[in-house]
Every structure is written in structure tokens, then in C-alpha cells.
Scaffold this active site. Structure first.
Site, mmCIF file in Angstrom:
data_model
loop_
_atom_site.group_PDB
_atom_site.id
_atom_site.type_symbol
_atom_site.label_atom_id
_atom_site.label_comp_id
_atom_site.label_asym_id
_atom_site.label_seq_id
_atom_site.Cartn_x
_atom_site.Cartn_y
_atom_site.Cartn_z
ATOM 1 N N GLU A 25 12.031 9.682 26.275
ATOM 2 C CA GLU A 25 12.556 9.477 27.558
ATOM 3 C C GLU A 25 13.764 8.665 27.295
ATOM 4 O O GLU A 25 14.216 7.400 27.289
ATOM 5 C CB GLU A 25 11.659 8.515 28.373
ATOM 6 N N ASP A 30 -0.184 5.143 0.842
ATOM 7 C CA ASP A 30 -0.496 6.243 2.008
ATOM 8 C C ASP A 30 -0.400 5.658 3.352
ATOM 9 O O ASP A 30 -1.310 4.896 3.472
ATOM 10 C CB ASP A 30 -1.797 7.119 1.596
ATOM 11 N N ASP A 81 0.805 -1.046 -0.147
ATOM 12 C CA ASP A 81 -0.021 0.041 -0.104
ATOM 13 C C ASP A 81 0.936 1.133 -0.002
ATOM 14 O O ASP A 81 2.132 1.093 0.372
ATOM 15 C CB ASP A 81 -0.889 0.068 1.372
#
Length: 412
Positions: free
Chosen positions: A344, A51, A49
Site C-alpha cells: 500500500e 534457517d 540460528d
């Protein structure tokens, strides 16, 4: 007895047979058994695919809608994003008109947005791992097809800004090439037909529920790479769900494996982020026993959208202290169920005091693993320490150690 016959035998029977084969044949047998046990199903081609899977289209869509909706006194908040992912342009526009109660028709919205999007396609970025995957499959002669609900013209415009992509696909099919878009299987069946392969020999890689449904309805194997965060659990139709294309393992499907991993790490094009160290959730030292130097995500939403959640590593620079090895998590930390995507870092050094407010600069050079949930705090802590050990060792390799002298780390 032939090896193929051995593979169909009962395990204990095979064990007795192996004892009669000798060491060499036994080794070959064990290798064959391990290969077949790790394989999900043999495929000969890959259909991708576009997008959300290969291109970070969502970022462009969000930017355009955020600016456009102001015209009607509306604020784009991502509401209903799940209603537009994987849909045709018309379906997506209809959802926007309905969700934001716009005083225009779907066709009017499309006519206003189309020229805006056309100007933006030149800046659309590839998803992490997309270029690597396409180059890998092409270099090994794996047959590839591209299937998207976007129009053929839009597809070719978008991929024209990514060198070598168009030539990599033997078949490219758009939503206007078929009578029914995804989740109908028609588009995938048409790709397979033009590639002259049967459905079960195809592996589909998709980011949306309509796309996954289409691939499965076509009788194909499907790997889901959800483009919306915290949605993996709803992709129950997929044969496998992965965090990003960086985590795809082609060898599971009988395709050539990537050969670019080093000491359990994947080298990346370096990327940079920095800012003052802020107080986080207060769980680093207190709960985990691992002091993290948190960075604010303010001003970095675009950058964070370009990178998947997961565990990364690299080098950290503190202007008044020096440069240190670093491992960090990006994401929602499923164990604590964060409500926002956080950064983090854990600097792999024993500091005697806190350094809140100091300017911290990071050069991220590699990837370790996807974000994951854990059944207990102890297993989470153990995994974090394992990540630290992997980073510590990997950063000694020339591939990564050279970035220790990056000028960015010293504030220049």
C-alpha cells in the site's frame, strides 16, 4: 561517591547527590543512568540460528514441496508450516508425510528430497539484515557462533554461497554434532563451551519456537525473529520479539550499536516493484484520509517473501505524470487484520483525480519501522503522517535523492 555506587542508589537520593557533583559529573551520571535503563543484559557473544533466521530457507522449502507434492496429487498450501519450522530434517519430513498422508516413509521422502534441496541451496537468499548484522558484529570483534538443527554438511554448503559468512563464526554446530536437537539446550551449551563462555553471557537470535526454547533452557538471552507471519504473540519465552533483523538493536544487550541509520531511516539496497494501480480495501481515503495507490500482489509472492512487513519509502513513477516521493506499508496491517500480505504505497503529492489502471513503478530505497498495531484509528493515522514526514525529509538526502532519476521509474 563513586559512579558505580550512585547507580545503586534510590532515585531521589541520587538527585540530591547530583546537585553536589557539579554540571560535568551530573551529565556523566545521567548518561550512565540512561545507558543502564535501556540495557536488558550485558552479553559478550552472539549465537545465531541459520534457517529462517539468517537464510530465507522457507522460500526454498515451499518451492520444492509445491512441485514435489504434485507427484502424489497433493497441493502444498503451507498447511502445518509451524510443524516444520525449527525442526530437524527428519522431524520436518515426518510432519509432511503425516499432514499430506503420503504413501511413503519418512526416510523415503528424505532420500527423494535431499538431492532436490542440494541443487537449490546455491540460490538461497539471505534474510533482510542478515549480512548487515554479521558484518557489523565481525567488524567490532564480537564473538559469534552458529547453531542449527540442519546437518553440519548442509550448513557449510548453504553458507558457502554467502561471502565471508563461514569465516565470521568461531564455532559452527549442526544437529548431527549433538545427541539432542532443539528444543534441547544441548546445541547452545555446546557452542558456548567451545567458545569458552558461559550461557548467561550469550545472546541467541532465533526464528522458531524450538530454537527459542533451546536458548532459554541453556540460560541464555534470546531474541526471536519469527519467520512465520502473524506469530509474534506466541513467542512468550523470548526476552524480545522483533519483526526482522533490520530491527535488532545490539546496544540493548551491551553490544556496539549500528551506525547506519540516517534521519530515522535505514538505507537499503534498492528493490523494484510495479504494476497497474488497483482498487484496495476502500479505506485509504474514506477511513484514513490518506489515498493509497495499491498494487496487486499477484506475481510478486516471491518478492514479498524476501522482504519483511513494515514501512518503507522511496520513489514512485507514473508514466504520464512524473516521479514522486513515496512511503508505503507492506504486510497484514494488524489494525485491520488483513488476511493477505499487501502493498500500500502513499504518494506524497496532492492528486486532483484517481489514477486507477495507470502503471505505477516503485523504487524502494529505505526502511522506517516494523509493522505495528494501534489502539485507535487516530493513533494509526498520526503514525502514518509521521512516516510520511520522515520519508519526505529523508528523500532530500543525497543517499536517497539520487534514485529519483532511476530509469525504472520512467518505464525504460
Amino acid at each position: 561517591m563513586r559512579m558505580s555506587e550512585l547507580l545503586d542508589c534510590d532515585y531521589y537520593y541520587c538527585e540530591s547527590v547530583i546537585s553536589e557533583l557539579g554540571l560535568c559529573s551530573a551529565v556523566l551520571f545521567v548518561h550512565a543512568m540512561s545507558m543502564t535503563s535501556s540495557l536488558r543484559k550485558l552479553v559478550t557473544c552472539v549465537i545465531l540460528d541459520l534457517d529462517g533466521t539468517l537464510l530465507n530457507t522457507d522460500a526454498i522449502v515451499h518451492d520444492v514441496l509445491k512441485a514435489y507434492l504434485v507427484k502424489y496429487g497433493k497441493q502444498w498450501d503451507g498447511r502445518g508450516s509451524h510443524r516444520i519450522v525449527g525442526k530437524t530434517p527428519y522431524e520436518a519430513a515426518t510432519a509432511i508425510v503425516e499432514d499430506y498422508e503420503l504413501p511413503i516413509t519418512t526416510n523415503e521422502l528424505l532420500s527423494e528430497l535431499s538431492p532436490i534441496f542440494s541443487e537449490k541451496w546455491c540460490s538461497i537468499k539471505a534474510q533482510p539484515g542478515a549480512k548487515r548484522l554479521i558484518n557489523h558484529l565481525r567488524s567490532h570483534g564480537v564473538l559469534m557462533g552458529l547453531a542449527s538443527n540442519s546437518s553440519k554438511e548442509n550448513i557449510e554448503t548453504k553458507i558457502s554461497y554467502h561471502h565471508g559468512w563461514k569465516e565470521s563464526f568461531s564455532v559452527i554446530i549442526g544437529g548431527d554434532d549433538v545427541t539432542s536437537a532443539k528444543p534441547s539446550p544441548e546445541i547452545y551449551l555446546e557452542v558456548a563451551k567451545r567458545l569458552k563462555v558461559d550461557g548467561p553471557s550469550c545472546l541467541v537470535v532465533e526464528d522458531s519456537l524450538p530454537g527459542v526454547a533451546a536458548g532459554k533452557a541453556a540460560g541464555m538471552e534470546v531474541v526471536a525473529v519469527p519467520s512465520l507471519p502473524k506469530q509474534s504473540h506466541i513467542f512468550t519465552l523470548a526476552d524480545e520479539v522483533i519483526n526482522s533483523l533490520l530491527d535488532l538493536q545490539p546496544e540493548k544487550w551491551g553490544l556496539p550499536a549500528f551506525e547506519d541509520w540516517l534521519e530515522g531511516t535505514l538505507p537499503l539496497e534498492p528493490w523494484y516493484i510495479g504494476g497497474p494501480v488497483i482498487k484496495g480495501y476502500g479505506r485509504g481515503s474514506k477511513v484514513l484520509g490518506i489515498p493509497t495507490a495499491n498494487l496487486s500482489t499477484e506475481g510478486y509472492s516471491d518478492l514479498l517473501s524476501e522482504h519483511p512487513s513494515g514501512v518503507f519509502f522511496g520513489w514512485a513513477g507514473l508514466a504520464t505524470r512524473g516521479v514522486y516521493k513515496m512511503v508505503m506499508s507492506i504486510g497484514w496491517n494488524p489494525y485491520f487484520n488483513n488476511t493477505e500480505k499487501t502493498i500500500e504505497p502513499w504518494l506524497l503529492h496532492d492528486f486532483k483525480e484517481d489514477f486507477y489502471g495507470e502503471d505505477l513503478r516503485l523504487v524502494i530505497v529505505g526502511y522506517i519501522r516494523p509493522e505495528a498495531n494501534f489502539s485507535s484509528l487516530e493513533s494509526l493515522v498520526a503514525k502514518i503522517h509521521e512516516d510520511g514526514e520522515i520519508a519526505e525529509k529523508a528523500l532530500q538526502l543525497p543517499q536517497y535523492s539520487n534514485y529519483r532519476d532511476d530509469p525504472y521509474l520512467k518505464g525504460s
